[in-house]
Design a protein around this motif. Structure first.
Motif, short mmCIF file in Angstrom:
data_model
loop_
_atom_site.label_atom_id
_atom_site.label_comp_id
_atom_site.label_asym_id
_atom_site.label_seq_id
_atom_site.Cartn_x
_atom_site.Cartn_y
_atom_site.Cartn_z
N TYR A 265 63.95 42.78 14.14
CA TYR A 265 63.38 43.11 15.14
C TYR A 265 63.87 42.12 16.61
CZ TYR A 265 60.14 44.25 18.87
OH TYR A 265 59.42 44.55 20.06
N ALA A 266 63.62 40.92 16.14
CA ALA A 266 63.90 40.03 17.27
C ALA A 266 65.58 40.26 17.58
CB ALA A 266 63.68 38.62 16.70
N LEU B 105 60.26 32.71 17.36
CA LEU B 105 61.18 33.68 18.06
C LEU B 105 60.93 33.99 19.27
CD1 LEU B 105 61.94 35.90 14.65
CD2 LEU B 105 63.45 34.43 15.48
N GLU B 106 59.69 33.49 19.67
CA GLU B 106 59.33 34.12 21.03
C GLU B 106 59.11 35.51 21.43
OE1 GLU B 106 61.80 32.08 23.69
OE2 GLU B 106 61.01 30.11 23.25
N ILE B 107 58.76 36.26 20.25
CA ILE B 107 58.21 37.62 20.65
C ILE B 107 56.94 38.07 20.33
CG2 ILE B 107 60.61 38.51 19.97
CD1 ILE B 107 59.74 38.92 16.92
N ALA B 108 56.08 37.04 20.30
CA ALA B 108 54.60 37.17 20.00
C ALA B 108 54.01 38.54 21.12
CB ALA B 108 53.99 35.99 20.19
N ASP B 109 54.77 38.55 22.22
CA ASP B 109 53.95 39.61 23.30
C ASP B 109 54.49 41.01 22.77
OD1 ASP B 109 56.71 38.87 23.66
OD2 ASP B 109 56.45 39.39 25.85
N ARG B 110 55.36 41.07 22.01
CA ARG B 110 55.83 42.52 21.63
C ARG B 110 55.52 42.84 20.10
NH1 ARG B 110 61.45 42.97 21.95
NH2 ARG B 110 61.94 40.79 21.69
N GLY C 290 52.33 54.25 24.58
CA GLY C 290 54.10 54.58 24.42
C GLY C 290 54.27 54.30 23.10
N GLY C 291 55.81 54.59 22.95
CA GLY C 291 56.40 54.42 21.45
C GLY C 291 56.52 53.12 20.92
N PHE C 292 56.51 52.99 19.86
CA PHE C 292 56.68 51.74 19.00
C PHE C 292 57.11 51.81 17.83
CE2 PHE C 292 52.58 53.73 17.92
CZ PHE C 292 52.39 53.57 16.72
N ILE D 249 65.18 45.24 20.98
CA ILE D 249 65.04 46.54 21.57
C ILE D 249 63.67 46.45 22.31
CG2 ILE D 249 66.13 47.78 19.78
CD1 ILE D 249 63.39 48.36 18.51
N ALA D 250 63.47 47.53 23.31
CA ALA D 250 62.43 47.36 24.16
C ALA D 250 60.87 47.67 23.67
CB ALA D 250 62.74 48.20 25.20
N LEU D 251 61.07 48.45 22.48
CA LEU D 251 59.65 49.00 21.79
C LEU D 251 59.01 48.06 21.25
CD1 LEU D 251 61.05 52.38 20.44
CD2 LEU D 251 59.61 52.25 22.51
#
Length: 261
Positions: free
Chosen positions: A207-208, A235-240, A185-187, A212-214
C-alpha cells in the motif's frame, strides 16, 4: 455426549467462525447424536454461542500439558464416541487423548501447516508424531492436504479436503443491515488475523509503495499488531492506515449498532 468438538477458544479467527457455523447449523442432530463444544482456553468469545449448545471451558491458558490432562479427564468421564478438533494445539491434544482412551478422533487442519509452524521445530515434531495417528484428517484445501502428506507423514487415504462452509442466508441478512463505514468515501480493505501467516505486513508495504489516495482499512486482531503499527509509523502512513480490530469491535468502538460486512 456422542461427540466432543474441541478448539483452542472463540477469541476470533476464521477457524473459530467455521466451528460455530457448523455447530449452529447442527441443532437438529442433537437428539440423535448429542454433542458439545470444548474450549481449551477461557478467553473472551468473539462470536456468540448458541444458547442450546453445551460448552466446557478448560482454562488451560495455552498449556499443551494442561490441555492433555484436562481433556483426558473429561473424555474418561464422558466417554464420547468421537472427538473432532480444529487448530494445531487442539489437534495434537485430541490425538493424544484419543489414543490413550481408545476413542475415535477426527482432526481438522485450517492452514498450511509448514508455513504456520515455520518458527517452531517442537510444534512441527509434535504434528509429525500425532497427526498420522488420527482416524481421519480434514484439510481445508487440497494444498493443505498435500502439505500434510509430503511434510508430516499423514497417509493420503486418511485425508479428505472439505472447503469452509458458507451460510448464504446469514450473509444476505447481514448485508441488508445498516452499518457505519469506518472512513468516509472509498477505501481499500484487508481482512484477516494479524499473524505472520496472513502477512498483513506485506499489504501495508505494498500500500505504501503504491502511493494511492484511498485510505487502507485493516480488520483483524493478532500478535503482529505492534509490529505492523511500528512499520506503518516508519513508512509515515499512519494518517492513511486504520487498524480497526475485529469488525464487530471496530464498529462498536465507533458507536455503530451493526457489524461491518
Amino acid at each position: 455426549m456422542r461427540v466432543r468438538f474441541l478448539i483452542n477458544s472463540l477469541a476470533g479467527g476464521g477457524a473459530e467462525r467455521v466451528m460455530l457455523t457448523l455447530l449452529a447449523a447442527s441443532q437438529a442432530r442433537m437428539a440423535a447424536s448429542p454433542f458439545a463444544l470444548t474450549l481449551l482456553d477461557d478467553d473472551p468469545d468473539a462470536y456468540p454461542l448458541p444458547a442450546w449448545l453445551p460448552v466446557a471451558r478448560l482454562a488451560t491458558a495455552g498449556s499443551l500439558v494442561r490441555g492433555v490432562s484436562a481433556m483426558l479427564s473429561l473424555v474418561r468421564r464422558e466417554r464420547p464416541a468421537l472427538i473432532l478438533s480444529f487448530l494445531t494445539r487442539s489437534n495434537i491434544i485430541a490425538v493424544i487423548v484419543a489414543r490413550l482412551t481408545g476413542r475415535r478422533v477426527i482432526i481438522s487442519e485450517r492452514v498450511n501447516t509448514t508455513a504456520h509452524l515455520a518458527g517452531s521445530r517442537v510444534a512441527r515434531l509434535l504434528v509429525r508424531a500425532t497427526y498420522p495417528h488420527a482416524d481421519r484428517v480434514i484439510a481445508v484445501s487440497e494444498g493443505v492436504a498435500d502439505d500434510l502428506v509430503e511434510n508430516f507423514g499423514v497417509a493420503r487415504d486418511r485425508i479428505v479436503a472439505i472447503a469452509n462452509p458458507v451460510d448464504i442466508d446469514a450473509i444476505i441478512a447481514r448485508g441488508l443491515e445498516p452499518a457505519t463505514p469506518p472512513v468516509e468515501g472509498g477505501f481499500v480493505v484487508g481482512m484477516g488475523r494479524l499473524t505472520e501467516t496472513k502477512n498483513m505486513m506485506l499489504l501495508v508495504e505494498a500500500y505504501a509503495a503504491a502511493a494511492i489516495a484511498l485510505p487502507l482499512v485493516i480488520l483483524g486482531e493478532g500478535p503482529e499488531r505492534a509490529a505492523i503499527e511500528a512499520r506503518i509509523a516508519a513508512l509515515e502512513i499512519a494518517d492513511r492506515v486504520h487498524l480497526l480490530g475485529l469488525p464487530t469491535q471496530s464498529l462498536r468502538h465507533r458507536g455503530a449498532g451493526q457489524p461491518l460486512c
